[in-house]
Write a protein that holds these residues in place. Structure first.
Motif, PDB file in Angstrom:
ATOM      1  N   ARG A 180       0.781  12.526  -5.134  1.00 14.82           N
ATOM      2  CA  ARG A 180      -0.085  12.510  -4.634  1.00 14.82           C
ATOM      3  C   ARG A 180       0.461  12.780  -2.894  1.00 14.82           C
ATOM      4  N   ASP A 213      -4.634  13.759  -4.299  1.00 15.98           N
ATOM      5  CA  ASP A 213      -4.354  14.112  -5.619  1.00 15.98           C
ATOM      6  C   ASP A 213      -3.687  15.274  -6.588  1.00 15.98           C
ATOM      7  N   HIS A 215      -4.316  15.010  -9.907  1.00  7.21           N
ATOM      8  CA  HIS A 215      -5.331  14.793 -10.731  1.00  7.21           C
ATOM      9  C   HIS A 215      -6.790  15.677  -9.829  1.00  7.21           C
ATOM     10  N   ASP A 216      -6.980  15.189  -8.783  1.00  6.59           N
ATOM     11  CA  ASP A 216      -7.705  16.064  -7.920  1.00  6.59           C
ATOM     12  C   ASP A 216      -8.072  17.673  -7.987  1.00  6.59           C
ATOM     13  N   ALA A 219      -8.257  19.145 -11.107  1.00  7.01           N
ATOM     14  CA  ALA A 219      -9.355  19.210 -12.189  1.00  7.01           C
ATOM     15  C   ALA A 219     -10.183  20.180 -11.334  1.00  7.01           C
ATOM     16  N   ARG A 220      -9.658  20.382 -10.764  1.00  2.27           N
ATOM     17  CA  ARG A 220     -11.248  21.983  -9.724  1.00  2.27           C
ATOM     18  C   ARG A 220     -10.196  23.157 -10.252  1.00  2.27           C
ATOM     19  N   PRO A 234      -4.513  10.365 -11.734  1.00  7.52           N
ATOM     20  CA  PRO A 234      -4.552   9.949 -11.061  1.00  7.52           C
ATOM     21  C   PRO A 234      -2.690   9.416 -10.955  1.00  7.52           C
ATOM     22  N   TRP A 257     -12.032  18.640   3.026  1.00  6.33           N
ATOM     23  CA  TRP A 257     -12.273  19.326   1.676  1.00  6.33           C
ATOM     24  C   TRP A 257     -12.869  20.213   1.483  1.00  6.33           C
TER      25      TRP A 257
END
Length: 271
Positions: A180, A213, A215-216, A219-220, A234, A257
């Motif tokens: 991240r 991150d 991960h985020d 994931a999107r 994460p 965001w």
């Protein structure tokens, strides 16, 4: 306003050029041979200079000197100082230098980084940015003002955008390490530069936005593309976040965001 921009076709400079053109400015794009050898007559008649160019090994900033640190210093520190002096000699009244959060690398991970903290660079890259900041600051007088923008990682549209390889690896099912870091949309950086071009405030300005991150992010990406691959776990690595008090005091408000959400389909060629 007539603005000279170095590195105007690069990953960062292109956003600054686009913002200037949209504002109706006359933009002059300078390449290294045009400004790094001393006198630069092309700067005559320019109101401002934005210096974004940086010579480095492909894909690397910290460690970008490769096996030629002397050449790295010559191109990026000495070349920048030559350019700043040429701008001053040409009666350019305002210079914006693209520095880096790398000037803070000596602080412990998880430290909140503010503009009044003394720089502690640990890489040659960070040291060159800090030395160039100091050289530029020392040149200021009543007719020549300057500011340095300590920017974090820049993302945004473009065929060579910073996550091209990351997205390709993820969509191909390759292993992605957890990570991240702080990110900033290139258009938000360009708006910060625009604000700094219209004032005479000097010194350093932090420019950062979201703590992201992988991960985020991935994931999107999986949601948008429908890929069956799972994002990495994460990250639990502490990250130093920059406060951007000086830019915010000028009215700067990055896109956060929502800005990332808006641009992701474009980066994935699905929008």
């Amino acid at each position: 306003m007539k603005i000279a921009v170095t590195g105007g076709t690069g990953r960062v400079g292109r956003f600054i050029v686009a913002e200037a053109i949209a504002a109706g400015d006359d933009v002059l794009s300078l390449s290294r041979p045009q400004y790094s050898l001393g006198d630069c007559p092309l700067l005559q008649g320019c109101d401002a200079l934005v210096h974004c160019a940086f010579q480095h090994a492909p894909g690397r900033y910290r460690g970008g000197e490769g096996d030629d640190p002397a050449g790295f210093i010559r191109a990026n520190l000495e070349g920048s100082i030559v350019l700043f002096n040429a701008a001053k000699d040409a009666s350019v009244s305002r210079v914006i230098f693209l520095s880096s959060r790398a000037v803070y690398d000596g602080y412990a991970p998880g430290t909140t980084l503010t503009e009044d903290m003394p720089p502690r660079p640990t890489s040659l890259y960070g040291n060159i940015k800090w030395q160039a900041e100091q050289a530029l600051d020392a040149m200021q007088d009543a007719a020549f003002s300057a500011a340095s923008v300590r920017a974090t990682g820049i993302y945004g549209p473009g065929g060579d955008h910073k996550w091209s390889s990351l997205f390709a690896d993820f969509l191909a099912g390759r292993q992605i390490d957890p990570r991240r870091g702080t990110e900033l949309h290139g258009a938000d950086l360009a708006r910060a530069v625009r604000l700094l071009l219209t004032c005479t405030d000097g010194g350093a300005f932090n420019a950062s936005d979201i703590l992201l991150d992988r991960h985020d992010l991935l994931a999107r990406v999986a949601e948008i593309t429908g890929t069956p691959h799972a994002p990495p776990a994460p990250s639990d690595t502490p990250v130093s976040v920059m406060r951007c008090d000086r830019l915010r005091a000028l009215g700067w408000c990055p896109s956060g965001w929502p800005g990332l959400e808006q641009v992701l389909p474009v980066l994935l060629h699905r929008g």
